[in-house]
Scaffold this active site. Sequence first.
Site, PDB file in Angstrom:
ATOM      1  N   ASP A 201       0.706  -1.113  -0.300  1.00  0.00           N
ATOM      2  CA  ASP A 201      -0.105  -0.253   0.048  1.00  0.00           C
ATOM      3  C   ASP A 201       0.455   1.623  -0.025  1.00  0.00           C
ATOM      4  O   ASP A 201       1.899   1.340   0.510  1.00  0.00           O
ATOM      5  CB  ASP A 201      -1.139  -0.409   1.260  1.00  0.00           C
ATOM      6  CG  ASP A 201      -2.084   1.071   0.963  1.00  0.00           C
ATOM      7  OD1 ASP A 201      -2.877   0.807   0.473  1.00  0.00           O
ATOM      8  OD2 ASP A 201      -1.756   2.070   2.672  1.00  0.00           O
ATOM      9  N   GLU A 243       1.040  -0.436  -4.965  1.00  0.00           N
ATOM     10  CA  GLU A 243       0.616   0.528  -5.285  1.00  0.00           C
ATOM     11  C   GLU A 243       1.573   2.029  -5.439  1.00  0.00           C
ATOM     12  O   GLU A 243       2.170   2.672  -4.643  1.00  0.00           O
ATOM     13  CB  GLU A 243      -0.350   0.917  -4.281  1.00  0.00           C
ATOM     14  CG  GLU A 243      -1.651   1.648  -4.678  1.00  0.00           C
ATOM     15  CD  GLU A 243      -2.290   2.520  -3.465  1.00  0.00           C
ATOM     16  OE1 GLU A 243      -2.974   3.580  -3.356  1.00  0.00           O
ATOM     17  OE2 GLU A 243      -1.732   2.549  -2.189  1.00  0.00           O
TER      18      GLU A 243
HETATM   19  C1  NOJ Z   1      -5.301   3.008  -1.015  1.00  0.00           C
HETATM   20  C2  NOJ Z   1      -5.861   2.301  -0.344  1.00  0.00           C
HETATM   21  O1  NOJ Z   1      -6.063   1.474  -2.158  1.00  0.00           O
HETATM   22  C3  NOJ Z   1      -6.553   2.718  -0.021  1.00  0.00           C
HETATM   23  O2  NOJ Z   1      -8.111   1.759  -0.070  1.00  0.00           O
HETATM   24  C4  NOJ Z   1      -6.792   3.046   1.576  1.00  0.00           C
HETATM   25  O3  NOJ Z   1      -7.596   3.983   1.663  1.00  0.00           O
HETATM   26  C5  NOJ Z   1      -5.079   4.156   1.505  1.00  0.00           C
HETATM   27  N1  NOJ Z   1      -3.561   3.539   0.542  1.00  0.00           N
HETATM   28  C6  NOJ Z   1      -4.534   3.831   2.187  1.00  0.00           C
HETATM   29  O4  NOJ Z   1      -4.725   2.756   3.234  1.00  0.00           O
END
Ligand code: NOJ
Length: 554
Positions: A201, A243
């Site tokens: 993440d 990500e």
């Molecule tokens: C990215 C995630 O995809 C999202 O759903 C989340 O709210 C944020 N990171 C914080 O972890």
Amino acid sequence: MISDLWYKNAVVYCLSVESFMDSDGDGVGDFRGLTRRLDYLHGLGVTAVWLMPFQASPGRDDGYDVSDFYSVDPRYGTLGDFVEFTHAAKQRGMRVLIDLVVNHTSDQHPWFQSARSDPQSPYRDWYVWSDRKPKSADQGMVFPGVQKTTWTRDPVAKKYYFHRFYEFQPDLNTSNPHVQAEILRIMGFWIQLGVSGFRMDAVPFVIAEKGPDVTTPKEQFQMLRTFREFLQWRKGDSVILAEANVLPEDDMKYFGVDGDRMQMMFNFHVNQRLFYALASGDARPLAEALKETQSKYDTAQWGIFLRNHDELDLGRLDPKQRQAVFDAFGPDKTMQLYDRGIRRRLAPMLNGDRRRLELAYSLMFTLPGTPVMRYGDEIAMGDDLSLPERYCARTPMQWSSEKQGGFSKADKTFLPVISGGGFGFETVNVAQQRRDPNSFLNWIERIIRMRQELPEIGWGDCVSLPTSDEAVLALRYDWRNNAVVILHNLAAEPKEVGFKVGPTDGEPGRLVDLLAQAHSEADEDGRHRIVLEGYGYRWFRVGGLNYLLDRSDI
Ligand code: NOJ
């Protein structure tokens, strides 16, 4: 190049345990329910399941606010259930990836509780503090419109703490070597329990310098190498799927110029241009984006997706392009989010139009990289815009026309099952689509099967072939003397296109249609002329049979 990099030809399916299948009737999905549905996923052709966060959490950001990294939230089961699940997946030859959310913790995490209440706490420096409100406090919010600041005063610590996301998600001080060691420990724990890697993440924020005086945060890229080295030492075939919504010029910093950092990244750059192409019928910016993000290292791989669990982020399109996508797919304010995106699922965006849905998924399965689907995509599930923010696209899986869509026996589920209208469980569900040979589910199953038989797409070199029409995207892939050509017509009208395939080891004059009987023979000049129906797509093998001859070595 050795060919045991499993992620190169994988089909990834993202789901949250919470919304997939409830086995004990409490209205919340759980690991036992998910395990029972593994044969369904296997039958669909999924080769790797990505689980969204399932660790203990107050659930204020749907699990992305973790309060114990070494646990399963009791609502979803136990660690024992988790291991049964990874084992059952392994028995079916399927891999498991899990979310790794280490940019921040929940404010309820014992580390934060200790850090805020005791200046001498060993966890004090695990977070990012400031005595005064930093000048940058009203900048860099990830959820504009909902999130007011990135620095909030904690009345217990009597200091401000930094949070890139919501105020209940204090950022970890990832420069602290103790925090870094803990991140490795978390990875090591889950690897030991049977996962094949992580969807990491918020990677740019994990590696960014953080602090009250930081104005332009520098990234600490060496951390990515450390993560990878550790993982590969513990379990050689594990991967990180990052990500990271970054500019193409920074891609290689994340993959590593020597291919020594992240194995995979989501291709956000292509995702946004893909939606622009679907909205405008103009394939050129998409072709350009593919060129800009061409993978420069053999082990590096893009994750290709359409919609995910967040909003469709259009923040990096130019204003005109962004407006075109809003106009086409999210004209209402209620459909939009955070001033930059659309929160709907794909099927409602495309008005459930089967031709356009097939076009979109055909693109997802044939753009360079590994396709990452989202649960419910395979039955063209809809959304519930009465739910706040991103929850609209996180409703329970629709299995049948029984009570609660077959998801749960409870009277009330964690979020309501979509009911009524064009996308309700009464009409859109797995059981009904299974019985119908022409259903979307059966189409997706067929297309996944074909995609799995085209390792050229996951592994090969991709070039876009010039065609005579700007609405048509023509891609050619080459791998081990095999070539495939894939065509997509983004426009609503039929198009006739002419193109040359270029040199091959096989017969460039013959294109064998892999999905229908519409083969093509080139004219004397070596030119193919193909008529594509509105929103049409074609998957061709160049030359035909040499594919069978050369595959023996993978
Ligand atoms: C990215 C995630 O995809 C999202 O759903 C989340 O709210 C944020 N990171 C914080 O972890």
